[in-house]
Structures are given as C-alpha cells and as structure tokens.
Design a protein around this motif. Structure first.
Motif, mmCIF file in Angstrom:
data_model
loop_
_atom_site.group_PDB
_atom_site.id
_atom_site.type_symbol
_atom_site.label_atom_id
_atom_site.label_comp_id
_atom_site.label_asym_id
_atom_site.label_seq_id
_atom_site.Cartn_x
_atom_site.Cartn_y
_atom_site.Cartn_z
ATOM 1 N N TYR A 93 -14.090 -1.782 -66.622
ATOM 2 C CA TYR A 93 -14.705 -0.462 -66.806
ATOM 3 C C TYR A 93 -16.211 -0.534 -66.555
ATOM 4 N N ALA A 112 -14.609 4.552 -81.523
ATOM 5 C CA ALA A 112 -14.127 5.697 -80.743
ATOM 6 C C ALA A 112 -12.658 5.990 -81.021
ATOM 7 N N ALA A 126 -16.573 5.949 -71.170
ATOM 8 C CA ALA A 126 -15.412 6.816 -70.972
ATOM 9 C C ALA A 126 -14.283 6.053 -70.288
ATOM 10 N N GLY A 127 -14.621 5.234 -69.306
ATOM 11 C CA GLY A 127 -13.603 4.433 -68.629
ATOM 12 C C GLY A 127 -12.968 3.424 -69.553
ATOM 13 N N THR A 186 -18.103 2.441 -67.555
ATOM 14 C CA THR A 186 -18.665 3.413 -68.501
ATOM 15 C C THR A 186 -17.853 3.387 -69.789
ATOM 16 N N SER A 191 -16.211 0.671 -79.179
ATOM 17 C CA SER A 191 -14.886 1.032 -78.674
ATOM 18 C C SER A 191 -13.906 1.232 -79.820
ATOM 19 N N ASP A 249 -12.727 3.662 -72.909
ATOM 20 C CA ASP A 249 -11.901 4.348 -73.902
ATOM 21 C C ASP A 249 -10.605 4.863 -73.291
ATOM 22 N N SER A 250 -10.662 5.300 -72.042
ATOM 23 C CA SER A 250 -9.465 5.783 -71.361
ATOM 24 C C SER A 250 -8.468 4.644 -71.147
#
Length: 400
Positions: A329, A230, A333-334, A331, A227, A336-337
């Motif tokens: 989260y 990213a 993507a979830g 995933t 994380s 990081d968002s």
C-alpha cells in the motif's frame, strides 16, 4: 574452500544480519566448505569456540542500540586466522570487524567479499541531527568502505540501485538471503496455538495481525497502531512480537489511542526457536517499514502461509504481488482497504496465504548458499588473474 565470515553481530544477538550469517554458515558447511567466524564478544575479554573467534569489545549503545566497538588487543585470533589462510573473506559489517577482514584478506591474498545489509540513511536519527548531512556522510562512508572490497553482495535490487546511486564502482551482485523454509512452513498443533494465544490474552475468536521484528523508530510501528485504530471495536488483535528501543514510547502511544489489550498485544522479545509459532498465530502479516534492505520477516511470514499487507517499498518488488499473495500500500486508505478485504473473507486469506507460501520457495537457504559460493569462486578467479597481471608488470615477485 576455507571461508571466513566477519561480523560485528553474531549469536546470541537476534537480528537480520545474524540470521543471514547463521543460515549461510550452516548451508556452506553442508556443501562441504570449512567456515569460521570472526566477531565481537559481549565483553572486554575475547573467546574462541566451535570455529568462532570473538574479540573483546566495549559497549557503544550511545551510537546505536546494542552496538559494540572492538578493543585493540587482538593479535592472537588475528594471527591464528591468518595462519589458517582462508580462500575468501566475507565481511558482513562496515565497522569494527571490517578492518580485521581487510587485514586478513590482504595477508592471505584472498578476495574480500562484502554484504551491504543496512540502508544507513534510514538510521540517520541515531547519529546526525540533520538528515541531509547524515545522508551525505552515509554516501561518502559507503563508497570509501566498498572501494576496499573485491565484490559486493546486495540482498535486493533496491540496495543494488542505492549503491549505484552512491557511486560504488565495485561489482555488485544481488543475492537474497535465504531462509529455512521447512522451519517456518511446519504447522504447530492447534492445541499449542490456542494455548499460546490464551497466554498472551488473545481471545479465541479474534483475527490476528502479526508483526515480527524490532520495535524501533525506523520500523514505523506507529502506522501499525494507526491501522488497528482504524478498525475500531472489531475483534482483531495487533500482535507485536519483538523488543527494541522504541517499545516504551509505543506502549504509551497505544494507551493514548485507547488500544489496550487485546486490541494490541506487546509480546516482547521472542526466543528464536519460537519465532515460527508467532507467525502461525497470525492471520495476516503487517509491516510499515521502508528501512529494509530485504526483509527476512517477509519471507518467513510467506513461508508460514500468511498474506502480507506492507507499505510499498522497492525491496518488495518481485516478492509481494498485489491481489495475489498480499498487498503493498502507498496510502492509509489503501492499507485499510486491503486489511478490511482480508479480515472479512477467510477463504481469500487462505488462498492468498497459499500463494504466498509458493512465492517463498524462491528464497530457500540452499539457493542462498549456492549463489554465494558461485560469487566466491568468481572473486577468487578474478583475484588470481589480477595477481598474474601484477606479476607480469613486475610489481611483485613471482610466487608471492
């Protein structure tokens, strides 16, 4: 009431089990109960002080880091505790001290209450080359141990469902471990926070993602490093507060990912008195673990006013509400968002942190002790009723 707590782990060891026991003993004592502890010493010789009876033990770190096994010579503390005659015995571990808890409870006619702290199937890599066989061993072992108790405490509904799936037939009560809310809510001075950040090499302008806990394989720290990676060159520090068997590998992994300080800071083991300070150095609490039975660090972080970004897990049901006091989260993507949203908006962080602090109020140490005490009384009544039925059947003489 006279209450005996038994555990393979106790202070000065630092882990969730020890924290739970120390909190429970303190709060039960405040409520007027006499509480003693039976545990393992850090060596082959036993000792006794301040109501704590420590029996000699041997290192068993080859089984699990920090584990110990009791030595056989322990008639003296056992006899002393039987003579004390506790009203209830509350065991906290399934191994060395569990047999002692059973012997004392049986000798005193006291109910045996047990807290199931650890989801062992998440730790099969320590004792079984096969995860499938490891889970089967855990299931059978857990069912056999808990069948010998009068009542079981599950720290969360997640654990209650797990035990039901194992076929445990003892009464199981969900009682979350409480924390000293004031200890974590108290804000250190800005000067102290700035000095500690500087000592750790964290730039003054960096946002801080903080993790507090053991650095072990089951905690999935790799995900936290991913994380941070990213986020690229953003002025953000991932602060890992804690030590553990996986630390050397994680340091190598961070270096291989180009995450040198201050992108990632390994703070090492933190003295218990300083743990609240590390939460307050953070802006967001992060965790990727799915091995928690409850996760006291979640409550501690919330009490300190931090929003949470954590991998979704049943132990967080009713604790972290997405978009309110943090995010769970599923995933990358979830994850990081959620982090991007919180890091980009200080007002959002503060608002969600305030709501997190209000959520933490549900997990006070006082409520923890009250709920445990209520279960003790129920177990004592149930044991007395069972003894009366046994006497009526003529299986034991009256007045035993």
């Amino acid at each position: 009431m006279k209450i005996l707590i038994t555990s393979d782990w106790y202070a000065p060891a630092v882990n969730g089990v020890v924290t739970s026991i120390l909190t429970l003993r303190r709060e039960l004592t405040r409520r007027g109960h006499e509480v003693r502890v039976l545990t393992l010493s850090g060596g082959s010789r036993g000792w006794q002080a301040d109501g704590v009876y420590a029996v000699g033990s041997l290192d068993a770190g080859h089984i699990y880091p920090g584990a110990r096994l009791r030595v056989p010579a322990l008639s003296s503390p056992l006899n002393q505790l039987i003579a004390w005659c506790p009203d209830v015995v509350h065991s906290q571990c399934e191994f060395s001290t569990f047999g002692l808890a059973r012997r004392i409870a049986k000798a005193c006619g006291a109910p045996l209450v047990h807290t199931y702290h650890t989801v062992y199937e998440d730790y099969t890599h320590y004792f079984s080359p096969s995860r499938r066989w490891g889970r089967l061993l855990v299931k059978g072992f857990t069912r056999a141990v808990l069948a010998r108790t009068d009542a079981v405490i599950a720290p969360s509904a997640k654990v209650q469902r797990l035990l039901d799936g194992y076929g445990v037939r003892r009464p199981v009560r969900v009682i979350p471990t409480g924390i000293d809310l004031d200890r974590f809510a108290a804000k250190p001075s800005p000067a102290l926070l700035a000095a500690r950040r500087e000592a750790l090499g964290i730039p003054a302008g960096n946002a801080v993602l903080v993790y507090v806990g053991r650095l072990a394989r089951e905690k999935a720290i790799d995900e936290l490093l991913e994380s941070r990676a990213a986020l690229g060159g953003a002025p953000v520090t991932l602060l890992l507060a804690g030590g553990g068997p996986d630390e050397p590998r994680l340091r190598q992994l961070a270096a291989a990912m180009g995450l040198d300080a201050p992108a990632v800071v390994f703070a090492g083991m933190v003295p218990p008195a300083e743990v609240p300070l590390f939460y307050h150095m953070g802006d967001v609490f992060v965790s990727a673990s799915q091995s928690e039975t409850q996760g006291l660090t979640y409550f501690e972080a919330m009490a300190a006013g931090l929003p949470l970004v954590c991998r979704a897990d049943p132990c967080l049901d009713g604790v972290v509400t997405n978009g309110v006091d943090g995010w769970q989260y599923a995933t990358a993507a979830g994850r990081d968002s959620a982090l991007a949203a919180l890091l980009a908006d200080e007002r959002l962080r503060r608002a969600m942190g305030g709501r997190a602090a209000r959520t933490a109020q549900e997990f006070s140490a006082a409520q923890f002790a009250q709920r445990a005490e209520a279960l003790y009384r129920e177990a004592c009544l149930a044991r007395a009723d069972a003894d009366r039925r046994t006497v009526r059947r003529g299986l034991v003489p009256a007045g035993r």
